[in-house]
Design an enzyme around this catalytic site. Structure first.
Site, PDB file in Angstrom:
ATOM      1  N   ASP A 128     -11.358  -0.615  -8.928  1.00  0.00           N
ATOM      2  CA  ASP A 128     -11.416   0.635  -9.681  1.00  0.00           C
ATOM      3  C   ASP A 128     -10.346   0.751 -10.757  1.00  0.00           C
ATOM      4  O   ASP A 128     -10.558   1.432 -11.767  1.00  0.00           O
ATOM      5  CB  ASP A 128     -11.306   1.827  -8.736  1.00  0.00           C
ATOM      6  CG  ASP A 128     -12.612   2.118  -8.007  1.00  0.00           C
ATOM      7  OD1 ASP A 128     -13.600   1.429  -8.285  1.00  0.00           O
ATOM      8  OD2 ASP A 128     -12.629   3.027  -7.156  1.00  0.00           O
ATOM      9  N   TYR A 186     -28.409   9.564   2.109  1.00  0.00           N
ATOM     10  CA  TYR A 186     -28.821   8.280   2.684  1.00  0.00           C
ATOM     11  C   TYR A 186     -28.220   8.124   4.077  1.00  0.00           C
ATOM     12  O   TYR A 186     -27.154   8.673   4.368  1.00  0.00           O
ATOM     13  CB  TYR A 186     -28.441   7.097   1.779  1.00  0.00           C
ATOM     14  CG  TYR A 186     -26.972   6.936   1.479  1.00  0.00           C
ATOM     15  CD1 TYR A 186     -26.124   6.261   2.364  1.00  0.00           C
ATOM     16  CD2 TYR A 186     -26.418   7.440   0.312  1.00  0.00           C
ATOM     17  CE1 TYR A 186     -24.785   6.087   2.082  1.00  0.00           C
ATOM     18  CE2 TYR A 186     -25.077   7.275   0.023  1.00  0.00           C
ATOM     19  CZ  TYR A 186     -24.263   6.593   0.911  1.00  0.00           C
ATOM     20  OH  TYR A 186     -22.921   6.428   0.635  1.00  0.00           O
ATOM     21  N   ARG A 202     -19.204  16.724  -1.357  1.00  0.00           N
ATOM     22  CA  ARG A 202     -19.510  15.647  -0.418  1.00  0.00           C
ATOM     23  C   ARG A 202     -19.588  16.173   1.006  1.00  0.00           C
ATOM     24  O   ARG A 202     -18.840  17.079   1.380  1.00  0.00           O
ATOM     25  CB  ARG A 202     -18.430  14.556  -0.489  1.00  0.00           C
ATOM     26  CG  ARG A 202     -18.339  13.825  -1.810  1.00  0.00           C
ATOM     27  CD  ARG A 202     -17.144  12.896  -1.807  1.00  0.00           C
ATOM     28  NE  ARG A 202     -17.153  11.984  -2.938  1.00  0.00           N
ATOM     29  CZ  ARG A 202     -16.167  11.141  -3.235  1.00  0.00           C
ATOM     30  NH1 ARG A 202     -15.092  11.109  -2.462  1.00  0.00           N
ATOM     31  NH2 ARG A 202     -16.255  10.357  -4.273  1.00  0.00           N
ATOM     32  N   GLU A 204       0.842  -1.197   0.000  1.00  0.00           N
ATOM     33  CA  GLU A 204       0.000   0.000   0.000  1.00  0.00           C
ATOM     34  C   GLU A 204       0.880   1.250   0.000  1.00  0.00           C
ATOM     35  O   GLU A 204       1.849   1.347   0.756  1.00  0.00           O
ATOM     36  CB  GLU A 204      -0.914  -0.014   1.222  1.00  0.00           C
ATOM     37  CG  GLU A 204      -1.583   1.298   1.580  1.00  0.00           C
ATOM     38  CD  GLU A 204      -2.420   1.901   0.460  1.00  0.00           C
ATOM     39  OE1 GLU A 204      -2.506   3.134   0.408  1.00  0.00           O
ATOM     40  OE2 GLU A 204      -2.961   1.125  -0.363  1.00  0.00           O
TER      41      GLU A 204
END
Length: 430
Positions: free
Chosen positions: A311, A234, A202, A38
């Protein structure tokens, strides 16, 4: 737990986001050796909330029942009685949400659907905890080059170090270096992500504040539609709300990064004329435009001993709530196949079969998500601003995603691998 003899192979996973962690969990469950590399020095949590559909929670359970149990413990579902199968209520973004013209909302629901949502940080935290040992993930390793050398894959990192593995699975996001490794030689025009013509702001609305502002409209998932704009809200675990405010411009992005800082006045100007309650919710959003990019066309998900997952293979817009879920489906098929490998010589066949199963579905999700964005912004060529056409389209649009036969994918994977190995054996002996 699946018990099997040592295969003598080691898989290198580039990227420790949702896709990489999901694959790691699947491989742990099936006793396949791997290491995740990572780039960041710790888990990063870009993005606030995440919504998952029933196909994704089924994929979690098949990857590892413990993953599904952990997700259930941190997620929340629609709260209103009788709305457990609602994808969203569609309303207008104009003042009074359409009531002034006699429109009082339309429900998009299905017996096959159960919405759930969680904080991305919480999800990645529980996923990280499910890796079998702490040394399964190595932080601070940004891959800068991936190339196959003979029967090994060599990965070079920004710090000058280098490792080799039997195979590499790229889970390194939409701009990941592994995409170039797979597509750069034969499809160089498909390496980069494409801008969708949409950007979003966002926010996570604190517990109680969404209810305070929206009142009766804060019960469950809502999508507010307008010409060239939309809002989505939501519920999240803990009583908060995930909130998106999006705009369709069809103008070039024109910025070097996926985000662009603007002023608060610019942000509010993007939504002039919308209901004041929606503008109040924008107070919790940073004036940061997130460009929505996608991979509309990816001709292959593998090249030799390098494969793409998540992705980096199929970056998607978020309009169907299905992009992140596809990471889990990819990881399920990939881990199922890798568990059946008996030698390094079978790895290319695994990637070939994985591509044949996962790529058609994932690319269709990318395409239809982009279409759904046009629907939400009232720019769809067949529906325009006609709410009857929009809701009719939406009500039939998502079923194929939610009802997908994941067990059938696994059977197809087994049959495909067997057939591929038989073909390769025949070719080698002739």
């Amino acid at each position: 737990m699946h018990h099997r003899p040592d295969q003598g192979i080691h898989i290198l996973i580039i990227g420790g986001g949702i896709a990489g962690l999901a694959l790691g969990i699947g491989l742990d469950r099936r006793n396949v050796s791997y290491t995740i590399y990572e780039a960041s020095t710790e888990l990063s949590f870009a993005g606030a909330g995440i919504a998952l559909g029933p196909n994704t929670t089924r994929a979690m359970a098949l990857l590892d029942p413990a993953l599904r149990e952990a997700y259930d413990s941190i997620s929340t579902k629609n709260q209103s009685l009788g709305k457990e199968h609602h994808f969203a209520d569609f309303l207008l973004a104009e003042p009074r949400f359409g009531a002034s013209q006699g429109f009082h909302g339309a429900a998009v629901a299905s017996e096959h659907f159960v919405r759930s949502g969680a904080h991305r940080k919480d999800l990645m935290g529980v996923m990280r905890s499910l890796l079998s040992t702490d040394d399964k993930i190595v932080f601070g390793k940004r891959a800068v080059q991936v190339r196959q050398v003979g029967d090994k894959v060599k990965v070079e990192f920004a710090d000058g170090s280098c490792v080799e593995a039997d195979a590499v699975v790229g889970c390194d996001g939409g701009k990941g270096v592994t995409r170039c490794a797979v597509l750069g030689g034969t499809y160089p025009d498909q390496v980069d992500v494409a801008y969708s013509g949409r950007y979003v702001y966002r926010a996570v609305i604190p517990p109680g504040k969404g209810q305070e502002v929206l009142g009766e409209y804060a019960d469950d998932s809502k999508i507010f539609l307008g010409k060239g704009i939309y809002f989505a809200a939501y519920p999240l675990s803990g009583g908060g709300f995930n909130f998106l405010a999006g705009r369709q411009t069809d103008e070039p992005w024109g910025h070097p990064h996926w985000t662009c800082e603007v002023t608060k006045e610019d942000m509010l100007r993007d939504f002039e004329g919308c209901d004041a309650r929606l503008l109040r919710l924008l107070e919790w959003a940073s004036p940061l435009r997130w460009g929505l990019f996608h991979h509309l066309h990816t001709p292959t998900y593998h090249n030799g001993l390098v494969a793409l997952l998540g992705d980096v293979a199929h970056a998607s817009t978020p309009h169907q709530g299905a992009g992140a879920g596809q990471c889990f489906e990819d990881a399920l098929v990939m881990s199922h196949l890798l568990a059946r490998v008996k030698s390094v010589a079978e790895l290319e066949a695994v990637f070939e079969v994985y591509d044949s199963i996962c790529r058609p579905r994932a690319q269709e999700i990318v395409r239809t998500s982009n279409e759904t964005g046009l629907l939400y912004t009232m720019t769809h060529p067949d529906c325009g601003e006609d709410m009857d056409k929009i809701t009719s389209n939406a009500r039939q649009r998502f079923h194929w995603i939610w009802t997908h036969d994941l067990e059938g994918d696994l059977r197809q994977a087994e049959d495909g691998l067997q057939a591929s190995m038989a073909r390769r054996s025949t070719t080698e002996s002739s």
